[in-house]
Design an enzyme around this catalytic site. Structure first.
Site, PDB file in Angstrom:
ATOM      1  N   LYS A  61       2.338  10.649   7.447  1.00  0.00           N
ATOM      2  CA  LYS A  61       1.825  10.474   8.268  1.00  0.00           C
ATOM      3  C   LYS A  61       1.917  11.485  10.340  1.00  0.00           C
ATOM      4  O   LYS A  61       1.630  12.441  10.103  1.00  0.00           O
ATOM      5  CB  LYS A  61       1.749   8.767   8.587  1.00  0.00           C
ATOM      6  CG  LYS A  61       0.687   8.383   7.339  1.00  0.00           C
ATOM      7  CD  LYS A  61      -0.220   7.188   7.644  1.00  0.00           C
ATOM      8  CE  LYS A  61      -0.931   7.378   6.629  1.00  0.00           C
ATOM      9  NZ  LYS A  61      -0.732   6.423   5.947  1.00  0.00           N
ATOM     10  N   ASP A  68       9.483   3.144   2.141  1.00  0.00           N
ATOM     11  CA  ASP A  68       8.649   3.427   2.785  1.00  0.00           C
ATOM     12  C   ASP A  68       8.066   3.116   3.770  1.00  0.00           C
ATOM     13  O   ASP A  68       7.265   2.254   4.592  1.00  0.00           O
ATOM     14  CB  ASP A  68       6.889   3.168   1.847  1.00  0.00           C
ATOM     15  CG  ASP A  68       5.179   3.890   2.290  1.00  0.00           C
ATOM     16  OD1 ASP A  68       5.678   4.748   2.491  1.00  0.00           O
ATOM     17  OD2 ASP A  68       4.888   3.619   1.185  1.00  0.00           O
ATOM     18  N   PHE A  70       1.052  -1.029  -0.008  1.00  0.00           N
ATOM     19  CA  PHE A  70      -0.372  -0.073   0.233  1.00  0.00           C
ATOM     20  C   PHE A  70       0.753   1.153  -0.022  1.00  0.00           C
ATOM     21  O   PHE A  70       1.611   1.223   0.805  1.00  0.00           O
ATOM     22  CB  PHE A  70      -1.329   0.269   1.041  1.00  0.00           C
ATOM     23  CG  PHE A  70      -1.687   1.340   0.968  1.00  0.00           C
ATOM     24  CD1 PHE A  70      -3.197   1.654   0.088  1.00  0.00           C
ATOM     25  CD2 PHE A  70      -1.462   2.704   1.512  1.00  0.00           C
ATOM     26  CE1 PHE A  70      -4.068   2.266   0.315  1.00  0.00           C
ATOM     27  CE2 PHE A  70      -2.184   3.571   1.604  1.00  0.00           C
ATOM     28  CZ  PHE A  70      -3.442   3.832   0.757  1.00  0.00           C
TER      29      PHE A  70
HETATM   30  C1  LIG Z   1      -0.712   5.996   4.632  1.00  0.00           C
HETATM   31  C2  LIG Z   1       0.017   5.540   3.856  1.00  0.00           C
HETATM   32  C3  LIG Z   1       0.367   6.077   2.419  1.00  0.00           C
HETATM   33  C4  LIG Z   1      -0.298   7.186   1.832  1.00  0.00           C
HETATM   34  O1  LIG Z   1      -0.204   8.319   2.168  1.00  0.00           O
HETATM   35  P1  LIG Z   1      -1.710   8.995   2.326  1.00  0.00           P
HETATM   36  O2  LIG Z   1      -0.861  10.668   3.209  1.00  0.00           O
HETATM   37  O3  LIG Z   1      -2.960   8.723   2.572  1.00  0.00           O
HETATM   38  O4  LIG Z   1      -1.675   9.463   0.806  1.00  0.00           O
HETATM   39  C5  LIG Z   1       1.270   5.763   1.822  1.00  0.00           C
HETATM   40  N1  LIG Z   1       2.093   4.636   2.413  1.00  0.00           N
HETATM   41  C6  LIG Z   1       2.118   4.031   2.998  1.00  0.00           C
HETATM   42  C7  LIG Z   1       3.154   2.168   3.626  1.00  0.00           C
HETATM   43  C8  LIG Z   1       0.925   3.944   3.965  1.00  0.00           C
HETATM   44  O5  LIG Z   1       0.855   3.742   5.111  1.00  0.00           O
END
Ligand SMILES: *Cc1c(COP(=O)(O)O)cnc(C)c1O
Length: 400
Positions: free
Chosen positions: A255, A226, A141
């Site tokens: 985040k 990520d 994700f």
């Molecule tokens: C939440 C998340 C995203 C996307 O972040 P948004 O601020 O919702 O666009 C990307 N990668 C990971 C691992 C995430 O948990």
């Protein structure tokens, strides 16, 4: 209809149904606790998917935001502002890197990392035009943009959004042989979550991340981590990669970087890699704005002390000790995670993840299901031991 039902009905009438929220309407919040419009209190064991690592309305972060609101909030990158240099240099230092490219949301930062890797591939590595490939993992994700969902393996996230962006190779998460086979001369990057959050807090086999690091170094490929959900204290370290002594080439952060106050994301890397950009080649109106920088600077200062990481380690040991009792007694089929972060697969006899989440809500505890039987537990790192114990006692009660 009561106040809760009215507000939910109105929201459903006027919002695209891209979410299926629990039927709770939050009015106020403090630390690890939420209060709904009817005055009921709930313990937050989700923490905005790690966007609220420091709790709701953390005093230091609210004060930093308020002070900045009285000075300057937005300049755009057309001009410099006086919080920008400190934000970039201090974030780079926290990451052991040299340069920062600020954005707002996580998806934008991952998009930025994709563009960085491709440009680096063409300008530095010498990949022929239009041939760059990025290797990613199944069940990933990385966000919701058209490019990022192009390499999702989740049919719900991907269906009906084609034509899809080419240039991505998907291999099973944790499978080094598949990864090795997928890397070619034209591979510019491997993009991974060191622990897959949305997939259900999946931790790769020990040794996987170091082996990916070795492979990417050998083949002159960027390792892009990520850490949007796994980073900034959640697992007991500043970065989840640290558990395996791995330093990637590029961190993608989001985040918790915005302290639960404003969206702040960033790509952090070396001067060689982020140095590929020239004026006009990438940008964002809001990226690196003064308010975002002021809040993120406070987040960075809080992380620098190490106290939140230590707390996640300590409380995480408590969390996982309790959750292991659920697996030992057959009430959960698996528990995964690191630090104050867990994915729990509830045994089918006790209901789906959604049903468990609803039962917990009625007992004053908020969590969120991910896929089928899985619930995700990610309390704010500031939660008290007593509150954590109480929340876990409610979970114990609903699977009895
Ligand atoms: C939440 C998340 C995203 C996307 O972040 P948004 O601020 O919702 O666009 C990307 N990668 C990971 C691992 C995430 O948990």
């Amino acid at each position: 209809m009561n106040a809760t039902e009215k507000l939910i009905a109105s929201a459903e009438a006027h919002t695209a149904h891209t979410y299926h929220p629990l039927p709770v309407v939050v009015a106020t919040a403090d630390g690890a606790w939420l209060t709904d419009v009817e005055g009921r209190r709930y313990l937050d064991l989700l923490a905005g998917y790690s966007a609220l690592n420091f709790g709701h309305r953390n005093r230091r972060l609210v004060d930093a935001a308020k002070a900045q609101l009285e000075r300057v909030t937005l300049t755009s990158r057309a001009f410099h502002h006086d919080r920008f240099a400190a934000f970039c240099s201090e974030l780079a230092e926290l990451c052991g890197m040299e340069m920062v490219l600020p954005m707002n949301t996580g998806a934008e930062a991952v998009e930025t990392a994709v563009k960085t890797a491709r440009k680096w591939g063409y300008r530095v590595k010498g990949v022929p035009a239009e041939m760059a490939k990025i290797v990613v993992a199944g069940n990933n994700f990385h966000g919701r943009t058209t490019t990022l969902i192009s390499f999702s393996t989740d049919p719900e996230a991907r269906a009906d959004y084609g034509p899809y962006t080419p240039g991505f190779e998907i291999v099973p998460f944790g499978d080094l042989t598949a990864m090795r086979a997928a890397v070619t001369e034209n591979t510019v990057a491997v993009l991974l979550e060191p622990i897959q959050g949305e997939a259900g807090v999946l931790v790769p086999p020990a040794g996987y991340l170091p082996a990916v690091r070795e492979l990417t170094r050998e083949r002159n490929v960027l390792f892009v981590a990520d850490e949007i959900q796994s980073g900034l204290g959640r697992t007991g370290r500043t970065f989840a990669c640290e558990h395996e002594n791995v330093v990637p080439d590029v961190y993608v952060l989001g985040k918790a970087l915005g302290g639960g106050v404003v969206p702040v994301s960033a790509v952090v890397s070396s001067a060689e890699i982020l140095g590929v950009f020239r004026p006009g080649e990438h940008g964002s109106t809001f990226g690196g704005n003064p308010l975002a920088c002021a809040v993120a600077l406070e987040v960075i200062a809080m992380l620098r002390t190490g106290e939140y990481q230590a707390r996640a380690t300590e409380l995480g040991a408590r969390l996982h000790r309790e959750l292991r009792k659920l697996t030992a007694s057959g009430r959960a089929t698996a528990v995964r995670g690191h630090g104050l972060w867990a994915g729990v697969d509830i045994a089918p006899a006790h209901g789906t993840g959604r049903e468990i989440s609803e039962k917990l809500m009625h007992r004053g505890v908020l969590v969120k299901d991910t896929h089928g039987p899985t619930i995700r537990i990610a309390p704010p790192l500031v939660i008290s031991e007593d509150d954590l114990d109480w929340g876990l006692a409610q979970l114990d009660a609903v699977v009895r």
